[in-house]
Enzyme design. Structure first.
Site, PDB file in Angstrom:
ATOM      1  CG  ASP A 187      -1.820   1.227   1.261  1.00 44.92           C
ATOM      2  OD1 ASP A 187      -2.401   1.553   0.212  1.00 44.92           O
ATOM      3  OD2 ASP A 187      -1.934   1.862   2.333  1.00 44.92           O
ATOM      4  CD  GLU A 271      -4.638   0.828  -3.557  1.00 46.87           C
ATOM      5  OE1 GLU A 271      -5.867   1.011  -3.479  1.00 46.87           O
ATOM      6  OE2 GLU A 271      -3.817   1.489  -2.906  1.00 46.87           O
ATOM      7  CB  CYS A 326     -12.896  -5.784   8.224  1.00 46.38           C
ATOM      8  SG  CYS A 326     -12.202  -6.857   9.515  1.00 46.38           S
ATOM      9  CG  ASP A 355      -1.439   3.393   6.118  1.00 46.36           C
ATOM     10  OD1 ASP A 355      -2.289   3.809   5.310  1.00 46.36           O
ATOM     11  OD2 ASP A 355      -0.807   4.151   6.880  1.00 46.36           O
TER      12      ASP A 355
END
Length: 372
Positions: A187, A271, A326, A355
């Site tokens: 991330d 991502e 979650c 994060d």
């Protein structure tokens, strides 16, 4: 088999520098001349002036302008190909109409192809020298030996006045890294450069921010000088040297980090960030930090290194709600502002680091995409 470019800093003598500058000027002139001609023909007759037409016309142009015969002839052909590619991108990808090359641009370059000769080839790496068309042997101090077969060479001059030669080679066999059976999700952020799904946080070095004050001082000094004078040029080179230093720091950090990640992990999930949109905010500080962090370059390095060394890169959709889901129970919560770094899942009551939770979700989604 793959391609790789080897970049060398070169030290041309006075005569070679003069010829390099002439080649920059000739390639710029040819590019602008045929861009103008193609534009004019298209506007008047709606006829596209193709690469083959330009190439044939170039012979006549050389007769008209004798000085075009002085530089390497292949460099002129290559600039026509670059113009043709710019047109193709404009029509296919709608990237913007090709622009005229400016003499005021402090970064100049030209490209030339490898040709086999009786002496072995017109482009060769010879220990402390690089053999180049028309230039002959150009001195270099770099000891890295290019592998594979040379395709072409790009000679460039950067704003600080340094000259470089980049040798593009093909048919390179990369030694495959051993499998570790470890996977990771990344991330990317601004406070920390990257947060790994195993909980590791890599600090953001912020190279530009650390040198910004010094750079601003040098730019103020430059603004006080009369443009074109020796003092102005010395001040300009100081600014260019600092900017190059920042760029080198950033590049070194990214190279070492990406190599380490590819060496340790078999599958890397990241991502697909929309960096352009992330720079268009009301916060100037945030926009600078997004530019300084170089996420696009980080992804580019990961892409080619995973291909070279037999690892896998999984890129997940930019709209995937990695921060809102979650990773324990899969419950998707509402969108959260950036100042919320920890949250509790209302379904399973798990306390989540925003994060690390996002990195774990990125890994899970990345593995799902690979399995599909």
């Amino acid at each position: 088999m793959a391609e790789k470019a080897y970049k060398y800093r070169v030290y041309p003598n006075k005569k070679q520098k003069e010829l390099i500058q002439k080649t920059f000027g000739c390639t710029r002139f040819v590019y602008n001349y045929y861009l103008s001609k193609r534009k004019e023909m298209y506007e008047n007759n709606k006829i596209t002036f193709t690469y083959n037409m330009c190439s044939k016309d170039l012979t006549q142009l050389k007769k008209k302008f004798e000085w075009l015969k002085e530089p390497d002839k292949d460099s002129l052909q290559k600039c026509l190909k670059d113009l043709d590619m710019a047109y193709q991108k404009f029509f296919k990808e709608h990237t913007g109409y090709p622009k005229f090359k400016s003499k005021k641009n402090r970064y100049q370059s030209y490209r030339t192809s490898y040709t086999k000769t009786t002496a072995g080839g017109n482009i060769m790496f010879l220990d402390k020298h690089i053999k180049l068309p028309k230039l002959g042997l150009v001195k270099t101090r770099d000891k890295q030996i290019p592998q594979g077969r040379i395709l072409n060479a790009t000679i460039s001059q950067e704003p600080n006045g340094h000259y470089y030669c980049s040798l593009c080679c093909t048919d390179i066999e990369f030694e495959q890294l051993p499998k570790t059976n470890q996977n990771i999700g990344l991330d990317l952020g601004l406070v920390d450069f990257a947060i790994l799904s195993d909980g590791t946080k890599i600090k953001n070095p912020r190279f530009y921010e650390k040198s910004e004050e010094k750079l601003a001082k040098l730019q103020r000094e430059l603004s006080r000088k009369t443009i074109g004078t020796n003092r102005w040029n010395k001040a300009r080179i100081k600014v260019a040297n600092l900017q190059k230093h920042i760029s080198n720091q950033r590049n070194d950090f990214l190279q070492k980090l990406t190599t380490e990640i590819v060496r340790i992990y078999d599958v890397i999930a990241i991502e697909d960030l929309d960096v352009k949109s992330m720079k268009k905010t009301d916060s100037t500080i945030r926009n600078k930090r997004v530019g300084d962090v170089s996420w696009s370059e980080f992804r580019r390095m990961l892409t080619y290194k995973t291909q070279w060394y037999g690892k896998k890169l999984s890129v997940i959709n930019r709209y995937y709600p990695s921060s809102q889901t979650c990773h324990y129970c899969g419950h998707r919560d509402g969108k959260k502002s950036e100042d919320i770094r920890f949250w509790i899942c209302p379904k399973c009551n798990s306390e989540l680091d925003r994060d690390i939770n996002a990195a774990i979700n990125i890994l899970n989604e990345g593995l799902r995409i690979i399995n599909v």
